[in-house]
Design an enzyme around this catalytic site. Structure first.
Site, short mmCIF file in Angstrom:
data_model
loop_
_atom_site.label_atom_id
_atom_site.label_comp_id
_atom_site.label_asym_id
_atom_site.label_seq_id
_atom_site.Cartn_x
_atom_site.Cartn_y
_atom_site.Cartn_z
N TYR A 270 13.22 -7.65 -0.37
CA TYR A 270 13.55 -6.35 0.16
C TYR A 270 14.32 -5.43 -0.78
CZ TYR A 270 16.30 -2.97 2.92
OH TYR A 270 16.91 -1.83 3.39
N ASN B 257 28.69 -5.23 -8.26
CA ASN B 257 27.65 -5.53 -7.28
C ASN B 257 27.76 -7.00 -6.92
OD1 ASN B 257 24.07 -6.15 -7.51
ND2 ASN B 257 25.29 -5.80 -5.70
N GLY B 258 27.87 -7.27 -5.63
CA GLY B 258 27.97 -8.66 -5.18
C GLY B 258 29.08 -8.81 -4.17
N CYS C 222 24.89 -3.38 -3.93
CA CYS C 222 25.15 -2.11 -4.62
C CYS C 222 24.33 -2.00 -5.90
CB CYS C 222 26.62 -2.02 -4.98
SG CYS C 222 27.71 -2.30 -3.59
N GLY D 104 22.20 1.23 -2.35
CA GLY D 104 23.45 1.56 -1.65
C GLY D 104 23.48 3.04 -1.33
#
Ligand SMILES: O=P(O)(O)OC[C@H]1O[C@H](OP(=O)(O)OP(=O)(O)O)[C@H](O)[C@@H]1O
Ligand SMILES: NC(=O)CC[C@H](N)C(=O)O
Ligand SMILES: [Mg+2]
Length: 504
Positions: free
Chosen positions: A258, A102-103, A2, A28
């Site tokens: 990526y 995020n994670g 995210c 995201g």
């Protein structure tokens, strides 16, 4: 993977947070949310499933009042894609707290049980992030004071870091206090901080990637350190403190392969530069191992692989051509939920330009091959427009292990390289020859930008999980809930739990 953002300013932050989220959209695409604190100390929240531009209409933006706020774009890696798990999350006690994460936590189940039993907090979703928020809240609850000091906040995060396992970069807000940002002791997920001075006032922004700072004219200050927490009060005072005893910096290497935008600077490393070096090293390997191959042209599979492919073409001294046209209205396919939508989207997203393929031996380049969705579709496509021989090069090594730190790869069996030799993978994809980057070369390519980093989180390539808590039974349980074949059922069950209602 995210995207998160938080801003403390001296004028309304709604538009700036919206703009930052659009710049982080590549992290995201499933849901987006913003929460601000208005002048009367009320949270103003809007979150829903969809892209940033679809979630926030004029009436929502007008409601999001206040000079401090946080935002989130979601790519689900825990629980379901249901809107009730969109972020930021809110708890009313103590003080009123909101949080975006995020994670991915790796001990969510135990944490959920602990907070229920010890502090009687019930979490009504399957989201790991909501559990994380409740842990934070229960640690803050231990100070029976109307006003928290910076030290109180830092000791709450210190305790949280001891209890929580996994990957987490977070932004949070506490009513009456300000904005808090923190990063896990391994620094697996990225987080940066920047500032700008407007009318003599210093405003701060924290974000997943530096590109969000650039776009909003914030000056990059630094990365938030692993295990560090930052507290910025409503009136712009900044406090920072290391909140973990044991710090073993181990940033995720897949961000460079990526996830991140190439124009971001992450942990002191230019993402773009690392991709150029990935191309250089892979180009050298191809030159070494495939010197007798007759390659006419090098063609990237857009978009992330373009930087590496250009460098491969230069090393091989072959022409580089944009053989695929990318539909600009289709997002990233890898982070879409569900295999059938991913497969359909590759066709809608990329089309082969016959003139670059007909009668030629082509070397296609991708940044990574995960489930093989993209490569399988693409190979069929280029053969149908007359390519003679089709070779494929991946700027990342074979991905053989699940990810538990915020990339949605829950089941090894879904990975195309799982239990296969390179020849078997080539056969499955349908290419004449296939080559992967060596892991040591990938690490060297990324490491060159910041040689001080001694370790990267490479579990998808080598099966080594830095948090030390990933057992076979953990991975089997993960597969049971989140793998392709089980996720539909799981999503349906999550819908039944919905408490949060989307409105206009
Ligand atoms: O083997 P797969 O499971 O297909 O996953 C790997 C592919 O997915 C990603 O592309 P994506 O379309 O998400 O984004 P991009 O436009 O940034 O390349 C990545 O760049 C690879 O092309
Ligand atoms: N990719 C992420 O960072 C996901 C955050 C969180 N685990 C969720 O699923 O909402
Ligand atoms: Mg791609």
């Amino acid at each position: 993977m995210c995207g998160i953002v938080g801003i403390v300013a001296f004028s309304p932050v709604n538009q700036s947070i919206y703009d930052a989220l659009t710049v982080l959209q590549h992290r995201g695409q499933d849901a987006a949310g913003i929460v601000t604190i208005d002048q009367h100390n009320y949270f103003r929240l809007r979150k829903a499933n969809g892209l940033v531009q679809d979630v926030f209409q004029l009436q929502h933006m007008q409601r999001l009042q206040g000079n401090i706020g946080i935002g989130h774009v979601r790519y689900p890696t825990a629980g379901s894609s249901n809107v009730s798990e969109a972020q930021p999350f809110y708890v009313n006690s103590p003080y009123g707290i909101t949080l975006a994460h995020n994670g991915n936590l790796t001990n969510t189940r135990e944490l959920r049980e602990t907070i229920l039993q010890k502090v009687r907090r019930h979490v009504n979703t399957q989201s790991d992030s909501e559990v994380l928020l409740n842990i934070f809240a229960s640690e803050l609850d231990k100070f029976s004071t109307a006003r928290l000091t910076p030290n109180n906040i830092f000791s709450a995060i210190y305790q949280l870091n001891k209890i929580i396992k996994g990957a987490y970069a977070c932004v949070a807000m506490i009513i009456g206090h300000g904005l808090i940002a923190f990063r896990d002791p391994n620094g697996i997920r990225p987080l940066v901080i920047g500032k700008r001075v407007i009318d003599g006032h210093t405003e701060y922004m924290v974000a997943s990637e530096s590109v969000a700072l650039d776009t909003l004219d914030f000056e990059f200050m630094r990365d938030v350190k692993p295990g560090e927490a930052i507290y910025i009060t409503y009136d712009g005072q900044l406090f920072a403190q290391q909140c973990a005893d044991q710090v073993e910096f181990c940033p995720c290497i897949f961000e460079y392969v990526y996830f991140a935008r190439p124009d971001s600077l992450m942990n002191g490393i230019s993402v773009y530069q690392s991709r150029i070096l990935m191309g250089q090293k892979l180009g050298q390997k191809i030159a070494r191992e495939w010197h007798d191959l007759d390659i006419d042209v090098v063609i990237p599979i857009p978009e992330t692989s373009c930087d590496a492919a250009l460098e491969i073409a230069r090393i091989l001294n072959k022409p580089y051509r944009q053989g695929f046209v990318k539909n600009r209205y289709v997002g990233r396919t890898f982070i879409m939920p569900g295999q059938s939508i991913r497969r359909r989207s590759v066709r809608r997203k990329l089309n082969a330009n016959r003139i670059e393929f007909e009668g030629k031996n082509v070397l296609l380049v991708d940044d990574s091959i995960v489930r093989g969705t993209t490569s399988q579709e693409i190979i069929e496509m280029v053969r149908s427009v007359g390519a003679k021989k089709v070779y494929l090069a991946s700027a990342a090594p074979e991905i053989r292990y699940p990810n538990v730190y915020g990339i949605d790869m829950p089941a090894a069996e879904e990975l195309i390289a799982y239990n296969k030799t390179i020849n078997e993978i080539a056969q499955k994809i349908g290419v004449d020859k296939l080559i992967f980057q060596d892991l040591k070369d990938l690490i060297a390519a990324v490491n060159e930008g910041n040689p001080k980093i001694t370790e990267f989180e490479c579990s998808v390539f080598d099966g080594h999980y830095i948090t030390g808590d990933i057992t076979k039974s953990y991975l089997s349980a993960l597969e049971l809930t989140r793998s392709q074949k089980n996720s539909t059922l799981f999503n349906k069950e999550a819908e039944n739990l919905e408490i949060y209602n989307v409105d206009q």
